[in-house]
Write a protein that holds these residues in place. Structure first.
Motif, short mmCIF file in Angstrom:
data_model
loop_
_atom_site.label_atom_id
_atom_site.label_comp_id
_atom_site.label_asym_id
_atom_site.label_seq_id
_atom_site.Cartn_x
_atom_site.Cartn_y
_atom_site.Cartn_z
N ASP A 189 0.66 -0.98 0.16
CA ASP A 189 -0.05 -0.13 0.01
C ASP A 189 1.04 1.33 0.11
OD1 ASP A 189 -1.82 2.16 0.47
OD2 ASP A 189 -2.97 1.01 2.16
N GLY A 190 0.72 1.90 -0.87
CA GLY A 190 1.61 3.15 -1.19
C GLY A 190 1.47 4.28 -0.10
N LYS A 191 0.12 4.42 0.25
CA LYS A 191 -0.04 5.22 1.79
C LYS A 191 0.73 4.90 2.72
CE LYS A 191 -4.92 6.02 0.19
NZ LYS A 191 -6.09 5.52 0.38
N GLN A 192 1.06 3.75 3.02
CA GLN A 192 1.65 3.13 4.30
C GLN A 192 3.40 3.26 4.10
OE1 GLN A 192 0.65 -1.06 4.29
NE2 GLN A 192 -0.72 -0.79 6.18
N TRP A 193 3.74 3.03 2.60
CA TRP A 193 5.00 3.29 2.34
C TRP A 193 5.48 4.65 2.22
CZ3 TRP A 193 8.24 -0.95 2.67
CH2 TRP A 193 7.65 -2.32 2.81
N GLY A 194 4.72 5.68 1.99
CA GLY A 194 4.87 6.77 1.61
C GLY A 194 5.81 7.55 3.17
N TYR A 195 5.44 6.77 4.25
CA TYR A 195 5.85 7.55 5.57
C TYR A 195 7.45 6.99 5.92
CZ TYR A 195 1.31 9.35 6.01
OH TYR A 195 -0.08 9.96 5.65
N LEU A 196 7.72 6.03 5.15
CA LEU A 196 9.04 5.17 5.34
C LEU A 196 10.18 5.79 4.87
CD1 LEU A 196 7.26 1.67 5.67
CD2 LEU A 196 7.69 3.16 7.56
N PRO A 235 3.49 -13.43 -5.37
CA PRO A 235 2.31 -12.61 -5.90
C PRO A 235 2.72 -11.18 -6.01
CG PRO A 235 1.82 -13.96 -3.98
CD PRO A 235 3.29 -13.93 -3.86
N LEU A 236 3.64 -10.75 -5.60
CA LEU A 236 4.07 -9.19 -5.69
C LEU A 236 4.41 -8.73 -7.07
CD1 LEU A 236 4.34 -6.49 -3.98
CD2 LEU A 236 6.69 -6.98 -3.50
N LYS A 237 3.74 -7.71 -7.50
CA LYS A 237 3.69 -7.56 -8.86
C LYS A 237 4.26 -6.11 -9.01
CE LYS A 237 0.85 -10.89 -10.89
NZ LYS A 237 -0.58 -11.46 -11.31
N VAL A 238 4.06 -5.21 -8.08
CA VAL A 238 4.11 -3.73 -8.23
C VAL A 238 4.83 -3.29 -6.80
CG1 VAL A 238 2.88 -1.48 -8.57
CG2 VAL A 238 1.99 -3.51 -9.76
N LEU A 239 5.73 -2.26 -7.23
CA LEU A 239 6.46 -1.50 -6.39
C LEU A 239 5.85 -0.29 -6.13
CD1 LEU A 239 10.26 -2.46 -6.58
CD2 LEU A 239 8.58 -3.38 -4.87
N PRO A 240 5.22 0.22 -5.17
CA PRO A 240 4.73 1.45 -4.98
C PRO A 240 5.64 2.97 -5.38
CG PRO A 240 5.07 0.62 -2.92
CD PRO A 240 5.59 -0.35 -3.72
N PRO A 241 5.07 3.70 -6.05
CA PRO A 241 5.90 4.62 -6.30
C PRO A 241 6.79 5.56 -5.35
CG PRO A 241 4.16 4.80 -7.84
CD PRO A 241 3.89 3.77 -6.69
N GLU A 242 6.17 5.31 -4.04
CA GLU A 242 6.60 5.98 -2.94
C GLU A 242 7.86 5.53 -2.40
OE1 GLU A 242 2.20 6.49 -2.98
OE2 GLU A 242 3.37 4.83 -3.30
N LEU A 290 11.10 4.88 -9.90
CA LEU A 290 9.58 5.21 -8.98
C LEU A 290 9.68 6.43 -8.48
CD1 LEU A 290 10.08 1.86 -6.79
CD2 LEU A 290 8.36 2.51 -8.48
N LYS A 291 10.91 7.17 -8.42
CA LYS A 291 10.66 8.73 -8.15
C LYS A 291 9.92 9.44 -9.30
CE LYS A 291 13.26 12.56 -6.52
NZ LYS A 291 14.52 13.15 -6.16
N ARG A 292 10.32 9.06 -10.32
CA ARG A 292 9.79 9.81 -11.53
C ARG A 292 8.36 9.69 -11.71
NH1 ARG A 292 14.07 10.04 -16.40
NH2 ARG A 292 15.67 10.83 -15.40
N ILE A 293 7.92 8.44 -11.24
CA ILE A 293 6.57 8.01 -11.29
C ILE A 293 5.65 8.68 -10.51
CG2 ILE A 293 4.92 6.11 -11.22
CD1 ILE A 293 6.36 5.86 -13.74
N PHE A 294 6.42 8.58 -9.13
CA PHE A 294 5.58 9.27 -8.06
C PHE A 294 5.49 10.89 -8.32
CE2 PHE A 294 5.99 11.70 -3.80
CZ PHE A 294 5.04 11.25 -3.10
N GLU A 295 6.59 11.58 -8.69
CA GLU A 295 6.71 12.96 -9.18
C GLU A 295 5.66 13.23 -10.28
OE1 GLU A 295 10.56 13.88 -9.67
OE2 GLU A 295 11.13 14.11 -7.57
N ALA A 296 5.40 12.60 -11.15
CA ALA A 296 4.65 12.67 -12.08
C ALA A 296 2.87 12.86 -11.62
CB ALA A 296 4.60 11.59 -13.31
N ARG A 297 2.53 12.34 -10.62
CA ARG A 297 1.40 12.46 -9.88
C ARG A 297 1.14 14.04 -9.62
NH1 ARG A 297 1.39 7.83 -5.24
NH2 ARG A 297 1.31 6.09 -6.59
#
Length: 114
Positions: A26-33, A46-53, A89-96
């Motif tokens: 969950d990106g919301k959780q990982w954004g604080y770490l 099963p893990l397919k996606v690393l969160p942009p955070e 991932l930083k580029r993906i995160f910032e693109a938001r």
């Protein structure tokens, strides 16, 4: 799935979640770490996606995703190691917020919509 309280552990620098069956992070959780230096996700098939955070982890020096089914970032990025993964991932995160995405020079054959 990790408990919601996981994201409140903001001082974590070393996390080992290997040999689990995590399906998503969950990106919301990982954004604080953001103090993370070492992250072991090995063998979470099963893990397919690393969160942009995770792209905001400027001190991340070690990341293990061997044995996961990661498709975002694309395998060509994963194979290059931790710095290219964090950069992507930083580029993906910032693109938001910037509404602009520059993936020039990543030599990707495909882009995953996830």
């Amino acid at each position: 799935r990790l408990p919601e309280e996981f994201g409140m552990l903001t001082s974590l620098t070393d996390v080992d979640l290997s040999l689990n069956s995590l399906e998503e992070l969950d990106g919301k959780q990982w954004g604080y770490l953001t103090k993370m230096k070492k992250l072991n996700l090995n063998s979470n098939k099963p893990l397919k996606v690393l969160p942009p955070e995770i792209g905001m982890y400027s001190d991340l020096a070690w990341l293990d995703v061997v044995g996961c089914s990661i498709n975002s970032p694309p395998p060509v990025i994963i194979q290059r190691g931790v710095l290219p993964i964090v950069g992507y991932l930083k580029r993906i995160f910032e693109a938001r917020t910037t509404r602009s995405l520059d993936l020039d020079g990543y030599h990707m054959m495909t882009v995953c919509a996830d």
